[in-house]
Structure formats: C-alpha cells, structure tokens
Motif scaffolding. Structure first.
Motif, PDB file in Angstrom:
ATOM      1  N   LEU A 107       0.839  -1.190   0.000  1.00 52.87           N
ATOM      2  CA  LEU A 107       0.000   0.000   0.000  1.00 52.87           C
ATOM      3  C   LEU A 107       0.882   1.251   0.000  1.00 52.87           C
ATOM      4  O   LEU A 107       1.946   1.264   0.621  1.00 52.87           O
ATOM      5  CB  LEU A 107      -0.921   0.011   1.229  1.00 52.87           C
ATOM      6  CG  LEU A 107      -1.845  -1.210   1.388  1.00 52.87           C
ATOM      7  CD1 LEU A 107      -2.809  -1.000   2.559  1.00 52.87           C
ATOM      8  CD2 LEU A 107      -2.634  -1.490   0.128  1.00 52.87           C
ATOM      9  N   TYR A 142      -1.287   3.529  -7.281  1.00 60.93           N
ATOM     10  CA  TYR A 142      -2.409   3.922  -8.146  1.00 60.93           C
ATOM     11  C   TYR A 142      -3.193   5.094  -7.568  1.00 60.93           C
ATOM     12  O   TYR A 142      -4.005   5.693  -8.254  1.00 60.93           O
ATOM     13  CB  TYR A 142      -3.312   2.702  -8.390  1.00 60.93           C
ATOM     14  CG  TYR A 142      -2.491   1.483  -8.735  1.00 60.93           C
ATOM     15  CD1 TYR A 142      -1.655   1.495  -9.856  1.00 60.93           C
ATOM     16  CD2 TYR A 142      -2.467   0.359  -7.913  1.00 60.93           C
ATOM     17  CE1 TYR A 142      -0.832   0.421 -10.148  1.00 60.93           C
ATOM     18  CE2 TYR A 142      -1.646  -0.721  -8.203  1.00 60.93           C
ATOM     19  CZ  TYR A 142      -0.839  -0.685  -9.315  1.00 60.93           C
ATOM     20  OH  TYR A 142      -0.004  -1.739  -9.603  1.00 60.93           O
ATOM     21  N   VAL A 143      -2.982   5.365  -6.294  1.00 56.33           N
ATOM     22  CA  VAL A 143      -3.587   6.532  -5.643  1.00 56.33           C
ATOM     23  C   VAL A 143      -2.486   7.204  -4.812  1.00 56.33           C
ATOM     24  O   VAL A 143      -1.469   6.575  -4.488  1.00 56.33           O
ATOM     25  CB  VAL A 143      -4.770   6.141  -4.715  1.00 56.33           C
ATOM     26  CG1 VAL A 143      -5.940   5.609  -5.525  1.00 56.33           C
ATOM     27  CG2 VAL A 143      -4.343   5.122  -3.667  1.00 56.33           C
ATOM     28  N   THR A 144      -2.721   8.475  -4.480  1.00 55.89           N
ATOM     29  CA  THR A 144      -1.715   9.214  -3.700  1.00 55.89           C
ATOM     30  C   THR A 144      -2.365   9.719  -2.410  1.00 55.89           C
ATOM     31  O   THR A 144      -2.648  10.906  -2.265  1.00 55.89           O
ATOM     32  CB  THR A 144      -1.182  10.408  -4.507  1.00 55.89           C
ATOM     33  OG1 THR A 144      -2.309  11.193  -4.936  1.00 55.89           O
ATOM     34  CG2 THR A 144      -0.394   9.959  -5.715  1.00 55.89           C
ATOM     35  N   PRO A 145      -2.604   8.812  -1.465  1.00 58.36           N
ATOM     36  CA  PRO A 145      -3.318   9.215  -0.254  1.00 58.36           C
ATOM     37  C   PRO A 145      -2.580  10.319   0.512  1.00 58.36           C
ATOM     38  O   PRO A 145      -1.410  10.154   0.855  1.00 58.36           O
ATOM     39  CB  PRO A 145      -3.385   7.921   0.569  1.00 58.36           C
ATOM     40  CG  PRO A 145      -2.301   7.049   0.028  1.00 58.36           C
ATOM     41  CD  PRO A 145      -2.175   7.403  -1.421  1.00 58.36           C
ATOM     42  N   LEU A 211      -5.005   3.988 -16.725  1.00 64.83           N
ATOM     43  CA  LEU A 211      -4.443   3.236 -15.602  1.00 64.83           C
ATOM     44  C   LEU A 211      -3.693   1.969 -16.047  1.00 64.83           C
ATOM     45  O   LEU A 211      -4.238   1.144 -16.790  1.00 64.83           O
ATOM     46  CB  LEU A 211      -5.544   2.840 -14.614  1.00 64.83           C
ATOM     47  CG  LEU A 211      -5.033   2.216 -13.306  1.00 64.83           C
ATOM     48  CD1 LEU A 211      -4.273   3.237 -12.460  1.00 64.83           C
ATOM     49  CD2 LEU A 211      -6.174   1.623 -12.486  1.00 64.83           C
ATOM     50  N   ILE A 213      -1.649  -1.339 -14.346  1.00 69.36           N
ATOM     51  CA  ILE A 213      -1.392  -2.083 -13.104  1.00 69.36           C
ATOM     52  C   ILE A 213      -0.064  -2.830 -13.275  1.00 69.36           C
ATOM     53  O   ILE A 213       0.176  -3.473 -14.303  1.00 69.36           O
ATOM     54  CB  ILE A 213      -2.538  -3.089 -12.809  1.00 69.36           C
ATOM     55  CG1 ILE A 213      -3.890  -2.361 -12.648  1.00 69.36           C
ATOM     56  CG2 ILE A 213      -2.217  -3.914 -11.567  1.00 69.36           C
ATOM     57  CD1 ILE A 213      -4.046  -1.537 -11.396  1.00 69.36           C
TER      58      ILE A 213
ATOM     59  N   VAL B  29      -7.686  10.514  -2.562  1.00 72.29           N
ATOM     60  CA  VAL B  29      -7.775   9.167  -3.131  1.00 72.29           C
ATOM     61  C   VAL B  29      -9.002   9.052  -4.031  1.00 72.29           C
ATOM     62  O   VAL B  29     -10.123   9.342  -3.598  1.00 72.29           O
ATOM     63  CB  VAL B  29      -7.828   8.101  -2.008  1.00 72.29           C
ATOM     64  CG1 VAL B  29      -8.261   6.756  -2.557  1.00 72.29           C
ATOM     65  CG2 VAL B  29      -6.464   7.982  -1.342  1.00 72.29           C
ATOM     66  N   ARG B  33      -9.989   4.487  -8.620  1.00 72.04           N
ATOM     67  CA  ARG B  33      -8.693   3.797  -8.615  1.00 72.04           C
ATOM     68  C   ARG B  33      -8.464   2.942  -7.365  1.00 72.04           C
ATOM     69  O   ARG B  33      -7.817   1.908  -7.434  1.00 72.04           O
ATOM     70  CB  ARG B  33      -7.561   4.818  -8.746  1.00 72.04           C
ATOM     71  CG  ARG B  33      -7.420   5.327 -10.164  1.00 72.04           C
ATOM     72  CD  ARG B  33      -6.107   6.036 -10.320  1.00 72.04           C
ATOM     73  NE  ARG B  33      -5.911   6.437 -11.700  1.00 72.04           N
ATOM     74  CZ  ARG B  33      -4.815   7.024 -12.136  1.00 72.04           C
ATOM     75  NH1 ARG B  33      -3.823   7.295 -11.300  1.00 72.04           N
ATOM     76  NH2 ARG B  33      -4.692   7.345 -13.408  1.00 72.04           N
ATOM     77  N   VAL B  34      -8.984   3.407  -6.241  1.00 74.16           N
ATOM     78  CA  VAL B  34      -8.687   2.678  -5.009  1.00 74.16           C
ATOM     79  C   VAL B  34      -9.315   1.279  -5.032  1.00 74.16           C
ATOM     80  O   VAL B  34      -8.849   0.371  -4.339  1.00 74.16           O
ATOM     81  CB  VAL B  34      -9.144   3.493  -3.770  1.00 74.16           C
ATOM     82  CG1 VAL B  34     -10.639   3.380  -3.546  1.00 74.16           C
ATOM     83  CG2 VAL B  34      -8.366   3.062  -2.531  1.00 74.16           C
ATOM     84  N   HIS B  36      -8.977  -0.862  -7.168  1.00 81.19           N
ATOM     85  CA  HIS B  36      -7.986  -1.845  -7.608  1.00 81.19           C
ATOM     86  C   HIS B  36      -7.183  -2.397  -6.424  1.00 81.19           C
ATOM     87  O   HIS B  36      -6.746  -3.542  -6.453  1.00 81.19           O
ATOM     88  CB  HIS B  36      -7.047  -1.236  -8.647  1.00 81.19           C
ATOM     89  CG  HIS B  36      -7.723  -1.008  -9.959  1.00 81.19           C
ATOM     90  ND1 HIS B  36      -8.003  -2.014 -10.840  1.00 81.19           N
ATOM     91  CD2 HIS B  36      -8.237   0.122 -10.515  1.00 81.19           C
ATOM     92  CE1 HIS B  36      -8.625  -1.534 -11.899  1.00 81.19           C
ATOM     93  NE2 HIS B  36      -8.790  -0.233 -11.727  1.00 81.19           N
ATOM     94  N   TYR B  37      -6.984  -1.566  -5.401  1.00 79.24           N
ATOM     95  CA  TYR B  37      -6.274  -2.060  -4.214  1.00 79.24           C
ATOM     96  C   TYR B  37      -7.093  -3.143  -3.515  1.00 79.24           C
ATOM     97  O   TYR B  37      -6.561  -4.187  -3.131  1.00 79.24           O
ATOM     98  CB  TYR B  37      -5.948  -0.914  -3.244  1.00 79.24           C
ATOM     99  CG  TYR B  37      -4.702  -0.182  -3.640  1.00 79.24           C
ATOM    100  CD1 TYR B  37      -3.450  -0.744  -3.427  1.00 79.24           C
ATOM    101  CD2 TYR B  37      -4.770   1.058  -4.257  1.00 79.24           C
ATOM    102  CE1 TYR B  37      -2.295  -0.096  -3.819  1.00 79.24           C
ATOM    103  CE2 TYR B  37      -3.621   1.722  -4.647  1.00 79.24           C
ATOM    104  CZ  TYR B  37      -2.387   1.140  -4.429  1.00 79.24           C
ATOM    105  OH  TYR B  37      -1.233   1.776  -4.819  1.00 79.24           O
TER     106      TYR B  37
END
Lengths: 275, 246
Positions: A107, A142-145, A211, A213, B29, B33-34, B36-37
C-alpha cells in the motif's frame, strides 16, 4: 559489467535447476516465501543456492507502517540472509501492515514529511539490526493518499537521509509516470543514481485508458526497455533483475526477454566502460 | 514516532478499505482507482486460501466460501509475515467462530484441519533423526508427522458422506524422507498408542509387545506380534518406518 538475474519461483524452479541452456547470473526470491520451510522446497532452494548467487526482495517488513517493526521476524530474516549468503536484501517503500494485521500487498505511504522521518528512522534501525545496508524500492501506486509532495522528492529524501541503497524499478517509474502524469525520464534524473545498487524490470497491464497495473505477468514493452536503456547510460553497472510472477507457460519467451535485458545491459555498460 | 495522527489515519483508512471493501473518503484518493487495491489485496488472500483448501472450496457453496474469506479478512488480524502460513490462521478462525454450525456442516473443522496438516507436514522444518543406539531391531519412525483424532472421516469420504459417519477416526500423516511426499494412513486407536510410544522412545518390537498387551488386555502374543509386524511392514513400504523389521 552488470549481472542479469531472474526471479526464482516454485512454478519454474525446474528451469533453474535442469535447463542447461538457461543460466541467469543470479536469482532473487522473497525470503518470506521460503523462511522456516523444510522438506521438498527446502531441498529445491538449497540446490538453487548451490548453483546461483542470491538476492532477496522482501514483502512483509512494512517499512512504512505506523506500528513497531517485527523484531522476531527481523531476527529470523538476518539468520536466513546469512545462511544463503544473500548479497542484496531489498524491500518496498510501502506498508503492508496496519493495526496489527498483515495485508500481504503493497500500500502507498502518504508522501509527507512526517512519513519521511518515520521511514528514515526505521530503515536505519533495520540496517543496524541486519548489520547491512538495505535497498529500498520505488513502488508502483495507483492513488496518492494525503500526498503533500511529489514521489521523486519523497523517495530521494528517504534514500539520502537513511543512507540506504535504492532499488530502482524502471517499470514502476514508467507505470507511475503514466498513471500520475509525470515525465519518467525527469523522475529518473531526480533520483540519486549513485545510490542505486539494483534494478528491477518487469511487465505490466493497461486496464483502462488512464491506468496501468504493475502485474509482473506480461512481457516488458518497448517504452520500458527504452527507459531502461537511457537509465543505464547514466549510472554505473549494478545487477538487473527480470521479475515475472505468473504466466510462465511460454518459458522460451521469458528466456528471450532475459536475453534482451542482457543485451541492452551489456551494450549500455560496455560503451560507458570504453569511454 | 514521527508520524502525525492524520498520516496514520490515512494509512489506517486505506488498509481498512482493503480489508472490508467498504468505501470511505480518503484524502486525495480516487474512488475509481482505489478499488484496484481492494481487488488486488483481496484476491491475493483468497487465492492463497483456495490453493491451501481445494477440497473445502469444492465442498462449500460459492456463497459459503466467500463469506468465510470475507469474514476472515475483515475480522481477523493476520499475524504471520509469511503468507503461506495464513491458511493456518484461517482454519483457526473458522473453527473458533463456529462456522461449521452456522453452515450446518459439522465436518468443516475436520476437513480444514486435514488440509492444513497436509501442508504443515509437507513444509515443516526438517527434524533431526532420533538419536538412538543403532540396533537393527529398533523401530525408527520418520520424524516429520502428525497424529490426528477426527470426528468425521474426511480423509476417506467427501464432506457430505463423512458427516454420516461420526465416530473416532485416527490418521497418521507423515512425510516420506526419500520422496518428501506426504501420506495419510487411516489407523486404529491401538496403532495410535503404538506410534505415540515409538515417538516418545524408539523401541524394539519385543519391547513393545508386553506394553501393548498390558494396556489393551491382549494376551494372545503371537496374534499381536503378527498384527504389529504387518502394520510395521506397511509403514516400511510407505516410507514411515526408517528401520528394517525382522
């Protein structure tokens, strides 16, 4: 000259042990997948260790987690790395554990100052315990929290402040540049390339128009080879690993891919050495 | 600890979403996209459990299996850094939370246990050979083993059929030293006693006979001796008995 290796996995263990026409310079595996194991797989691993030099790429250290490091695991890991004479031990710049629970996947850590300080202190502690430098890998995300800075600033600060090594995953740079709209070459240029001790290359899967992966299940595409080539010309030789986690049916194609990496590596670093 | 509370909260929210699949607002977020996690994290755990428990997977309905995996990943804090050990935690979770009763499948716990123990015996660390005097007649057994006492014969019958045969079932599960393969042997209570005695202290057949005769009240020594010889001969053929028998 840089060495080129291939990820050692159970599905293709026979290829490493019995295929005389395929001889990587080294092998890499996740220590967590082999530690504490006896019987058949221990024998297979021991045979591989007799034949190849080994690097290890960890999965569960969870360097970016809020909770304490797993000292019991680190003790076992240290013994394992010693037993198999592991030359490079690397881990991911991510977290896999939260609220005392493993999630078994990578993560993304918030790109923030407090996270830099936290991770730097943990890398230093791990290096002290293991009595060796570790290499930290730029992961795909894939995300930038909660991000408060860009990835390049975050990664560079950690590697420099922790005085660790950098595992530069070129495919991850490509994937992240595509997913988050930055320039891959610019990112590479911002990295402390003198700290790179190891390079990873792999394939990925585009799942939508915006996107990609990072799957490690497909062949490497040409733009990633090109990024790899241009990166090598900026740095000294280090080991290069082809990562492949599944889709092993056509092993000849993987061998060809391996050969292509070897060819690019030799050309790039032969020129550097001559000049 | 250098991490700010807000950073910890963000990390916790993302991890929690991956475990539960329940959407929540996480700073910067994208919901699209999330997902996919959650997909990647959950499928990794699900695939690991399905590889470990192929027979349970086949026996349960899709809904039952998915409920077990979902509940486990959401409610159980996985402790092992090694994902290949996760199936053991799954077995313990299912047993402790009484899903066998919920699904009205009383043999579920036994089936999970048998499937896990097969993995455990296959992968357990190699043990030292018993340090005994090298006498040809001492009965030496392979050191990587488990003895199980089951209520349902899930090692012989499929789940539904096994549930009709509740009783005392004993299995000897061992690793063959030469092939490293794992074998199951359906045995009697007397055999369990014999094996336990031998794992405590390797003995000769002559040492064993009076002990068994006393415990089980079997006075026909010739018949008992022949029975045990047949048993040990079978163990020898299957790779469980390391020493030769007379």
């Amino acid at each position: 000259m840089g060495k080129v290796g291939l990820g050692f996995r159970r599905d293709i263990a026979d290829e490493f042990l019995e295929n005389e026409s395929f001889t990587p310079d080294f092998i890499e595996f996740a220590p967590e997948n082999w530690m504490g194991m006896g019987g058949y797989w221990k024998k297979v691993l021991d045979k591989a260790a007799e034949r190849y030099p080994i690097t290890c790429h960890g999965l569960s250290l969870s360097i970016g987690s809020p909770e304490a490091l797993d000292y019991h695991f680190l003790k076992d890991l240290k013994q394992f790395l010693k037993e198999y004479q592991v030359s490079i031990y690397s881990e991911h710049l991510s977290y896999t554990k939260s609220k005392n629970a493993h999630l078994y996947d990578l993560l993304p850590v918030p790109f923030r100052d407090d996270a830099i300080k936290h991770i730097v202190s943990r890398i230093k502690e791990v290096q002290e315990i293991l009595e060796r430098k570790i290499a930290i890998e730029n992961v795909s995300y894939y995300v930038t929290p909660g991000a408060e800075m860009d990835e390049a600033t975050f990664v560079k600060a950690i590697v420099e402040e922790a005085d660790c090594e950098l595992l530069l995953d070129v495919n991850n740079v490509y994937v992240n540049a595509f997913n988050h709209g930055y320039d891959a070459i610019d990112f590479i240029n911002k990295m402390p390339l003198d700290k790179v001790s190891y390079i990873h290359m792999a394939g990925h899967e585009k799942v939508s128009d915006d996107l990609i992966i990072d799957t490690h299940g497909q062949p490497i595409i040409d733009p990633v080879y090109e990024l790899f080539d241009s990166t090598l010309r900026k740095m000294n030789p280090v080991p290069v690993l082809l990562e492949r986690d599944f889709n092993f049916e056509n092993f000849d194609a993987i061998v060809e891919e391996f050969g292509q990496l070897k060819s690019i590596t030799h050309k790039a670093w032969e020129v550097n050495h001559v000049s | 600890m250098y991490l700010n509370k807000s950073t910890i909260d963000i990390q916790t929210q993302l991890a929690s979403y991956c475990r539960t699949g329940q959407e929540q607002e996480i700073e910067k977020v994208s919901q699209e996209r999330v997902k996919h996690y959650r997909r990647l994290v959950f499928s990794n755990v699900k695939n690991t459990l399905e590889t470990a428990y192929p027979i349970t997977l086949e026996w349960l309905s899709d809904d039952e299996w998915l409920k077990l995996v979902n509940d486990f990943f959401e409610m159980h804090d996985a402790q092992s850094p090694k994902i290949w050990e996760l199936p053991k935690e799954f077995m313990e979770f299912v047993t402790q939370n009484k899903y066998a009763a919920t699904f009205n499948k009383p043999a579920l716990n036994n089936l999970l246990l048998v499937e896990w123990v097969e993995i455990e015996v296959h992968t357990m660390m190699d043990k030292e050979w018993p340090a005994v005097e090298a006498r040809g007649e001492v009965l030496l057994l392979t050191p990587e083993y488990q003895l199980l006492h089951l209520d349902y014969p899930v090692h012989i019958f499929n789940g539904d059929d096994a549930q009709d045969k509740k009783g005392d079932w004993f299995i000897y599960i061992f690793r063959n030293r030469e092939t490293d393969g794992v074998q199951f042997l359906n045995i009697s209570a007397l055999h369990v006693f014999v094996l336990e005695k031998l794992y405590e202290t390797p003995l000769t057949l002559d040492d064993l006979l009076p002990i068994i005769s006393a415990v089980f009240g079997l006075n026909d020594m010739k018949t008992l001796q022949n029975h045990l010889k047949t048993f040990f001969s079978d163990l020898r053929k299957k790779g469980a008995l390391l020493s030769k028998i007379a």
